[in-house]
Design a protein around this motif. Structure first.
Motif, PDB file in Angstrom:
ATOM      1  N   ALA A   1     -18.853  53.811 -38.603  1.00  0.00           N
ATOM      2  CA  ALA A   1     -20.266  53.898 -38.979  1.00  0.00           C
ATOM      3  C   ALA A   1     -20.979  54.981 -38.171  1.00  0.00           C
ATOM      4  CB  ALA A   1     -20.946  52.561 -38.752  1.00  0.00           C
ATOM      5  N   ASP A   2     -21.958  55.605 -38.814  1.00  0.00           N
ATOM      6  CA  ASP A   2     -22.745  56.645 -38.150  1.00  0.00           C
ATOM      7  C   ASP A   2     -23.916  56.069 -37.367  1.00  0.00           C
ATOM      8  OD1 ASP A   2     -21.139  58.657 -39.239  1.00  0.00           O
ATOM      9  OD2 ASP A   2     -22.334  58.729 -41.083  1.00  0.00           O
ATOM     10  N   THR A   3     -24.315  54.842 -37.698  1.00  0.00           N
ATOM     11  CA  THR A   3     -25.490  54.234 -37.074  1.00  0.00           C
ATOM     12  C   THR A   3     -25.113  52.927 -36.409  1.00  0.00           C
ATOM     13  OG1 THR A   3     -26.948  55.204 -38.757  1.00  0.00           O
ATOM     14  CG2 THR A   3     -27.821  53.357 -37.465  1.00  0.00           C
ATOM     15  N   ASP A   4     -25.438  52.821 -35.120  1.00  0.00           N
ATOM     16  CA  ASP A   4     -25.220  51.583 -34.383  1.00  0.00           C
ATOM     17  C   ASP A   4     -26.550  50.843 -34.238  1.00  0.00           C
ATOM     18  OD1 ASP A   4     -22.540  52.084 -34.054  1.00  0.00           O
ATOM     19  OD2 ASP A   4     -22.787  53.054 -32.099  1.00  0.00           O
ATOM     20  N   VAL A   5     -26.513  49.556 -34.560  1.00  0.00           N
ATOM     21  CA  VAL A   5     -27.703  48.718 -34.489  1.00  0.00           C
ATOM     22  C   VAL A   5     -27.414  47.556 -33.537  1.00  0.00           C
ATOM     23  CG1 VAL A   5     -29.307  47.251 -35.762  1.00  0.00           C
ATOM     24  CG2 VAL A   5     -28.377  49.313 -36.842  1.00  0.00           C
ATOM     25  N   ALA A   6     -28.283  47.354 -32.553  1.00  0.00           N
ATOM     26  CA  ALA A   6     -28.131  46.247 -31.612  1.00  0.00           C
ATOM     27  C   ALA A   6     -29.164  45.168 -31.935  1.00  0.00           C
ATOM     28  CB  ALA A   6     -28.316  46.729 -30.180  1.00  0.00           C
ATOM     29  N   VAL A   7     -28.709  43.917 -31.951  1.00  0.00           N
ATOM     30  CA  VAL A   7     -29.592  42.775 -32.177  1.00  0.00           C
ATOM     31  C   VAL A   7     -29.722  42.033 -30.856  1.00  0.00           C
ATOM     32  CG1 VAL A   7     -29.978  40.669 -33.495  1.00  0.00           C
ATOM     33  CG2 VAL A   7     -28.779  42.600 -34.556  1.00  0.00           C
ATOM     34  N   VAL A   8     -30.959  41.917 -30.344  1.00  0.00           N
ATOM     35  CA  VAL A   8     -31.191  41.265 -29.062  1.00  0.00           C
ATOM     36  C   VAL A   8     -32.255  40.190 -29.226  1.00  0.00           C
ATOM     37  CG1 VAL A   8     -30.583  43.351 -27.781  1.00  0.00           C
ATOM     38  CG2 VAL A   8     -32.976  42.924 -28.370  1.00  0.00           C
ATOM     39  N   GLY A   9     -32.212  39.185 -28.346  1.00  0.00           N
ATOM     40  CA  GLY A   9     -33.204  38.117 -28.414  1.00  0.00           C
ATOM     41  C   GLY A   9     -32.554  36.745 -28.451  1.00  0.00           C
ATOM     42  N   ASP A  10     -33.310  35.769 -28.934  1.00  0.00           N
ATOM     43  CA  ASP A  10     -32.830  34.392 -28.988  1.00  0.00           C
ATOM     44  C   ASP A  10     -32.308  34.057 -30.381  1.00  0.00           C
ATOM     45  OD1 ASP A  10     -35.131  34.119 -30.500  1.00  0.00           O
ATOM     46  OD2 ASP A  10     -36.270  33.089 -28.934  1.00  0.00           O
ATOM     47  N   SER A  11     -32.216  32.761 -30.690  1.00  0.00           N
ATOM     48  CA  SER A  11     -31.683  32.352 -31.995  1.00  0.00           C
ATOM     49  C   SER A  11     -32.579  32.767 -33.148  1.00  0.00           C
ATOM     50  CB  SER A  11     -31.497  30.825 -32.016  1.00  0.00           C
ATOM     51  OG  SER A  11     -32.728  30.159 -31.789  1.00  0.00           O
ATOM     52  N   HIS A  12     -33.861  33.033 -32.871  1.00  0.00           N
ATOM     53  CA  HIS A  12     -34.767  33.485 -33.928  1.00  0.00           C
ATOM     54  C   HIS A  12     -34.520  34.945 -34.268  1.00  0.00           C
ATOM     55  CE1 HIS A  12     -37.878  30.100 -34.096  1.00  0.00           C
ATOM     56  NE2 HIS A  12     -36.816  29.650 -33.442  1.00  0.00           N
ATOM     57  N   SER A  13     -33.820  35.645 -33.404  1.00  0.00           N
ATOM     58  CA  SER A  13     -33.338  36.986 -33.724  1.00  0.00           C
ATOM     59  C   SER A  13     -31.989  36.892 -34.418  1.00  0.00           C
ATOM     60  CB  SER A  13     -33.227  37.821 -32.448  1.00  0.00           C
ATOM     61  OG  SER A  13     -32.940  39.170 -32.735  1.00  0.00           O
ATOM     62  N   ALA A  14     -31.144  35.987 -33.914  1.00  0.00           N
ATOM     63  CA  ALA A  14     -29.815  35.809 -34.500  1.00  0.00           C
ATOM     64  C   ALA A  14     -29.878  35.359 -35.953  1.00  0.00           C
ATOM     65  CB  ALA A  14     -29.023  34.788 -33.678  1.00  0.00           C
ATOM     66  N   GLN A  15     -30.943  34.625 -36.324  1.00  0.00           N
ATOM     67  CA  GLN A  15     -31.015  34.124 -37.700  1.00  0.00           C
ATOM     68  C   GLN A  15     -31.169  35.243 -38.731  1.00  0.00           C
ATOM     69  OE1 GLN A  15     -34.422  31.506 -38.099  1.00  0.00           O
ATOM     70  NE2 GLN A  15     -35.885  33.083 -37.490  1.00  0.00           N
ATOM     71  N   TRP A  16     -31.511  36.449 -38.270  1.00  0.00           N
ATOM     72  CA  TRP A  16     -31.670  37.577 -39.183  1.00  0.00           C
ATOM     73  C   TRP A  16     -30.390  38.398 -39.353  1.00  0.00           C
ATOM     74  CZ3 TRP A  16     -35.568  37.938 -42.378  1.00  0.00           C
ATOM     75  CH2 TRP A  16     -36.767  37.275 -42.069  1.00  0.00           C
ATOM     76  N   VAL A  17     -29.340  38.047 -38.629  1.00  0.00           N
ATOM     77  CA  VAL A  17     -28.086  38.804 -38.725  1.00  0.00           C
ATOM     78  C   VAL A  17     -27.523  38.816 -40.150  1.00  0.00           C
ATOM     79  CG1 VAL A  17     -25.669  38.860 -37.971  1.00  0.00           C
ATOM     80  CG2 VAL A  17     -27.506  38.599 -36.288  1.00  0.00           C
ATOM     81  N   PRO A  18     -27.592  37.725 -40.946  1.00  0.00           N
ATOM     82  CA  PRO A  18     -27.100  37.819 -42.338  1.00  0.00           C
ATOM     83  C   PRO A  18     -27.804  38.909 -43.148  1.00  0.00           C
ATOM     84  CG  PRO A  18     -27.369  35.520 -41.709  1.00  0.00           C
ATOM     85  CD  PRO A  18     -27.964  36.326 -40.600  1.00  0.00           C
ATOM     86  N   ALA A  19     -29.117  39.064 -42.957  1.00  0.00           N
ATOM     87  CA  ALA A  19     -29.834  40.132 -43.669  1.00  0.00           C
ATOM     88  C   ALA A  19     -29.399  41.498 -43.162  1.00  0.00           C
ATOM     89  CB  ALA A  19     -31.343  39.954 -43.482  1.00  0.00           C
ATOM     90  N   LEU A  20     -29.225  41.616 -41.859  1.00  0.00           N
ATOM     91  CA  LEU A  20     -28.798  42.891 -41.286  1.00  0.00           C
ATOM     92  C   LEU A  20     -27.362  43.226 -41.686  1.00  0.00           C
ATOM     93  CD1 LEU A  20     -30.358  42.468 -37.734  1.00  0.00           C
ATOM     94  CD2 LEU A  20     -31.149  44.007 -39.554  1.00  0.00           C
ATOM     95  N   GLU A  21     -26.519  42.189 -41.805  1.00  0.00           N
ATOM     96  CA  GLU A  21     -25.143  42.425 -42.253  1.00  0.00           C
ATOM     97  C   GLU A  21     -25.131  43.000 -43.669  1.00  0.00           C
ATOM     98  OE1 GLU A  21     -21.671  39.774 -41.031  1.00  0.00           O
ATOM     99  OE2 GLU A  21     -23.380  38.386 -40.945  1.00  0.00           O
ATOM    100  N   LYS A  22     -25.989  42.488 -44.528  1.00  0.00           N
ATOM    101  CA  LYS A  22     -26.064  43.002 -45.898  1.00  0.00           C
ATOM    102  C   LYS A  22     -26.536  44.448 -45.896  1.00  0.00           C
ATOM    103  CE  LYS A  22     -28.010  42.084 -50.475  1.00  0.00           C
ATOM    104  NZ  LYS A  22     -28.911  41.216 -51.276  1.00  0.00           N
ATOM    105  N   MET A  23     -27.514  44.736 -45.059  1.00  0.00           N
ATOM    106  CA  MET A  23     -27.984  46.116 -44.938  1.00  0.00           C
ATOM    107  C   MET A  23     -26.885  47.007 -44.376  1.00  0.00           C
ATOM    108  SD  MET A  23     -31.796  45.330 -43.415  1.00  0.00           S
ATOM    109  CE  MET A  23     -32.121  47.073 -43.111  1.00  0.00           C
ATOM    110  N   ALA A  24     -26.121  46.476 -43.427  1.00  0.00           N
ATOM    111  CA  ALA A  24     -25.039  47.261 -42.827  1.00  0.00           C
ATOM    112  C   ALA A  24     -23.987  47.623 -43.852  1.00  0.00           C
ATOM    113  CB  ALA A  24     -24.411  46.464 -41.676  1.00  0.00           C
ATOM    114  N   ALA A  25     -23.685  46.669 -44.746  1.00  0.00           N
ATOM    115  CA  ALA A  25     -22.695  46.937 -45.790  1.00  0.00           C
ATOM    116  C   ALA A  25     -23.174  48.026 -46.748  1.00  0.00           C
ATOM    117  CB  ALA A  25     -22.395  45.652 -46.555  1.00  0.00           C
TER     118      ALA A  25
END
Length: 657
Positions: free
Chosen positions: A436-460
Motif C-alpha cells: 500500500a502507498d498510504t499507511d493509516v494508524a488508528v489510535v485511542g480506546d474502544s470507541h476508536s477501535a469500533q471504526w476499524v470495520p469502516a476503515l478496513e472497507k476504505m482500505a480495500a
C-alpha cells in the motif's frame, strides 16, 4: 452466625444502600464452613487414624446437591419464560457452570473480558461462592489424609498439621492481597484469593479441639467479633478493594464469634445468636441463599426496574424464606433422614444426574437463543444509515438482538485490542495490502477501535494499510485519566506515549482517533473543568503526533444508547422505536476532542457523523433494519461498516491524501 451471614447477603442484594458492604456475609459463610468441615475431618483423623475421602464427598453430595439441583432446574425453567432472549445464552452457560461448581471461574473470566464487562447479572451467579468452597474441598481433605499418614508412620504431631494448614492460609492471603491490587475484577472470584478465609476457620477448629478460651474473655470476644462484621457491612461498599486486606475484618470477626463459643454470661453474644429465630434462619440459610438471588433477578426483569421498591423487596424476601423452608422440608430433610445417598456409587450417580439434568435444561434455553439469531445479512435489506428515518422491518433486524453483543470488529478476535494492563504497543495488527502507498494508524480506546470495520472497507477500496494501536478504556490524551477501578490509569499514559514513539518510526500519512466522552481526568472537578483538562491533554499529545505524521482525523464520539439497549430491542422487537434515546440524552457529555481539534487549527480535522445516528430529535436503536448498538456505548461492526461511505466522504472533504 449462619443467620447473620445470610441476612447480610439478603439485605445487600435487596437494597445495597442499606448495607453497602453486606457482601461480607459470604466471607462469614467461608469461615463457618472452614470451621465445621475441619472439625469433622480432624475428629475423624483423631478417632480412626485416617480420613475417608469417599465418605467426605458422600456427605457433601447428600448435604448440598439436592437443594442446589432443585434451585438450578427451577431457575432454568423460569428463566426460559421470564428473561429477555438476549440474556438466555449467558444464563444457559451459567447454569452448567454452577452445576459443575465452576461458576466462579466463569465469572472471573467474564470479569476481565472487556467485551463482557457490562453483562447483566445472571440468576445463578451467586453459585460462585459455592464453587469456591467445593474447589477448596478438593484439596483440604487431602491435607488431612497426608497428615494422618505421617502421623501413623512418623508420629507427626498436631503442630505439623497446623504448619501445613497455616501455610495454605499465608500463601492464599498473599495471593489475595496481590491479585486484589493487580486484577481486582477476577480476584474476587478465585479460589486462591479466598482459600485463606476457609483456612482461618479450619485452624480455629483445630485450636478449639484442644481447649476453649477462658470464660471471662468470651462475652467481649463475641461482641467484638459481631461488631467487626457489622462495621465491615456498613463501612465497605462496591468500591472497596476486596477481598485483599479488607476481608480480614469480617473474617477475623467471624472467627472471634466462633471462638467465643457458647457462654453462660447474660450479656454474651451467643445469647442473641442462640435465640429460636436466629437458629431457625440459620437452619434455612443454605436454601435461603440459593433461592433469594434468582427471585431478585426475575423480579427486576418483571418490574422493569434497576432496584426493587419496598413492597417488592419484602415480597421477594418472604417468598425466599418460604421456598427455603419448603426446600428444607421436602428436599433436604428427606434425603438426609432416609439416607438416600449412602455410598460413593450412589453419590456419583446423584452428582452426575444433577449435572446432566441441569445441562439439558441449559441446552433447551440455548436452543431458544439459536432460533432467535437466525437472520442473515442481506445488503438489499440491511441498508443501515441509507434508510435513516424510515421504520424498520422488525422481522429482519440484523444482527439479531441475541447476537448484537458479538458483532464486534475482527481486531478483538485477532487480539489486537490492548488490555488495560499493557503498556507496550509491540507489533501492531496490520490490515490491508503490504504494498500500500498510504499507511493509516488508528489510535485511542474502544470507541476508536469500533471504526476499524469502516476503515478496513476504505482500505480495500483505496489500497491503504491500517495499523491498529488501540487500548481498552484509554483515551488518546496526555491527561492522567481515571482508570476502571477509580485510581489513576497510569498504564494508559505509558501506552499513549509509547504509541507516539511507534508513530515516529511508522510516519503514517493519516492518524485516525476517537475516544469515549465517558473518559475523564483522575482528579474530579466540574464537568467544564474536566472537559478542558482532557482537551488540553489531547492537544499536547496530538501536537506530538502532528510532528511525525501526515494528517490527523478526530471523529466525534458516537451517541450513547440506553444502558439496556440490546435487551430493550429484544423485549420490544415489534416496536424498537421504544428504545430510541433523545438527542440531548445521547449527547449529554460534551466531546473534549472537538475543543482539542479546534485548538490545533489545520493540523487536526474534526469530523462529526452524529447526523447518521440521530434524526428528528431522537437516536434510534435500529436503523435500516440494522442494530446500531451492541451495548450502551459501542456501535455494531455491521453499522460501522455501513457508515464507510459517509466516513470516506467526510474525510475527503477535509483531507488530501
Amino acid at each position: 452466625m449462619r443467620a447473620v451471614a445470610v441476612l447480610l447477603v439478603l439485605v445487600y442484594h435487596l437494597n445495597p444502600a442499606l448495607l453497602p458492604g453486606g457482601y461480607v456475609g459470604v466471607d462469614v459463610f467461608f469461615v463457618i464452613s472452614g470451621f465445621l468441615i475441619t472439625s469433622l475431618l480432624y475428629r475423624e483423623a483423631g478417632e480412626h487414624g485416617r480420613v475417608s475421602i469417599s465418605g467426605f464427598y458422600v456427605r457433601r453430595v447428600r448435604r448440598l446437591l439436592p437443594a442446589a439441583t432443585t434451585v438450578l432446574l427451577t431457575t432454568g425453567v423460569v428463566a426460559f419464560f421470564v428473561l429477555p432472549v438476549t440474556r438466555l445464552a449467558d444464563t444457559a452457560w451459567q447454569l452448567v457452570a454452577s452445576a459443575a461448581y465452576v461458576e466462579n471461574l466463569y465469572l472471573a473470566r467474564q470479569a476481565v473480558d472487556y467485551l463482557a464487562s457490562d453483562t447483566p447479572p445472571g440468576p445463578v451467579q451467586h453459585f460462585w461462592s459455592l464453587s469456591v468452597e467445593e474447589q477448596f474441598y478438593l484439596v483440604w481433605p487431602l491435607l488431612f489424609v497426608a497428615w494422618s499418614l505421617a502421623r501413623r508412620r512418623w508420629r507427626a504431631e498436631t503442630r505439623t498439621l497446623v504448619v501445613i494448614l497455616g501455610s495454605v492460609l499465608v500463601l492464599s492471603l498473599a495471593c489475595s492481597v496481590l491479585l486484589t491490587q493487580r486484577e481486582p475484577a477476577s480476584a474476587y472470584f478465585l479460589p486462591l484469593t479466598r482459600a485463606w478465609e476457609l483456612a482461618v476457620g479450619g485452624l480455629l477448629a483445630v485450636g478449639l479441639a484442644h481447649g476453649s478460651l477462658p470464660e471471662r474473655w468470651r462475652p467481649l470476644l463475641g461482641w467484638s467479633g459481631l461488631a467487626a462484621v457489622a462495621v465491615s457491612a456498613l463501612a465497605y461498599d462496591d468500591g472497596t478493594p476486596f477481598p485483599g486486606w479488607a476481608a480480614a475484618l469480617p473474617v477475623l470477626g467471624s472467627a472471634a464469634v466462633i471462638a467465643a463459643e457458647q457462654s453462660d454470661g447474660r450479656l454474651a453474644a451467643s445469647r442473641l445468636l442462640g435465640t429460636a429465630p436466629a437458629r431457625w434462619i440459620g437452619d434455612l440459610s443454605y436454601s435461603l441463599y440459593l433461592w433469594h438471588w434468582p427471585l431478585i433477578v426475575f423480579a427486576l426483569v418483571l418490574t422493569g426496574r434497576d432496584r426493587l421498591g419496598l413492597l417488592e423487596a419484602v415480597a421477594v424476601a418472604a417468598l425466599s424464606v418460604l421456598l427455603a423452608w419448603g426446600t428444607r422440608v421436602w428436599v433436604e430433610d428427606p434425603v438426609r433422614d432416609r439416607n438416600l445417598v449412602r455410598g460413593g456409587r450412589s453419590a456419583l450417580t446423584v452428582a452426575t444426574a444433577g449435572v446432566v439434568t441441569v445441562a439439558a435444561v441449559g441446552g433447551a434455553v440455548y436452543l431458544q437463543v439459536d432460533r432467535e439469531g437466525s437472520v442473515s445479512f442481506d445488503p438489499a435489506v440491511h441498508t443501515g444509515p441509507a434508510a435513516l428515518g424510515q421504520a424498520p422491518d422488525t422481522e429482519l433486524i440484523y444482527p439479531s438482538p441475541v447476537n448484537a453483543e458479538d458483532d464486534v470488529p475482527t481486531l478483538y478476535d485477532d487480539d489486537c485490542q490492548a488490555s488495560r494492563t499493557e503498556t507496550d504497543p509491540g507489533d501492531p495488527c496490520v490490515y490491508g495490502p503490504e504494498g500500500a502507498d498510504t499507511d493509516v494508524a488508528v489510535v485511542g480506546d474502544s470507541h476508536s477501535a469500533q471504526w476499524v470495520p469502516a476503515l478496513e472497507k476504505m482500505a480495500a477500496e483505496r489500497g491503504w494499510r491500517i495499523f491498529v494501536y488501540t487500548k481498552s478504556s484509554c483515551a488518546f490524551t496526555d491527561t492522567v485519566v481515571k482508570g476502571p477501578e477509580g485510581g489513576p490509569y497510569t498504564a494508559c499514559g505509558e501506552w499513549n506515549h509509547a504509541v507516539v514513539d511507534e508513530l515516529d518510526e511508522l510516519r503514517p500519512e493519516l492518524v485516525f482517533t476517537s475516544s469515549s466522552t465517558a473518559s475523564g481526568p483522575v482528579e474530579e472537578s466540574s464537568p467544564e473543568q474536566e472537559r478542558a483538562e482532557m482537551a488540553e491533554g489531547m492537544s499536547r499529545l496530538w501536537e506530538d503526533v502532528a510532528q511525525v505524521s501526515g494528517e490527523i482525523v478526530a471523529l466525534r464520539d458516537t451517541p450513547r444508547a440506553r444502558k439496556d439497549v440490546v435487551e430493550c430491542v429484544a423485549t420490544h422487537i415489534d416496536d424498537p422505536s421504544r428504545c430510541e434515546r433523545p438527542v440531548e440524552d445521547a449527547f449529554d457529555d460534551a466531546d473534549p476532542q472537538e475543543d482539542a481539534a479546534r485548538s490545533l487549527d489545520e493540523r487536526v480535522h474534526w469530523i462529526d457523523l452524529s447526523d447518521r445516528f440521530c434524526v428528528d430529535g431522537g437516536c434510534p436503536a435500529v436503523i435500516g433494519n440494522v442494530m446500531v448498538y451492541r451495548d450502551a456505548g459501542h456501535i455494531t461492526s455491521t453499522y460501522a461498516e455501513l457508515l464507510a461511505d459517509d466516513l470516506s466522504a467526510r474525510i475527503d472533504r477535509s483531507v488530501r491524501l
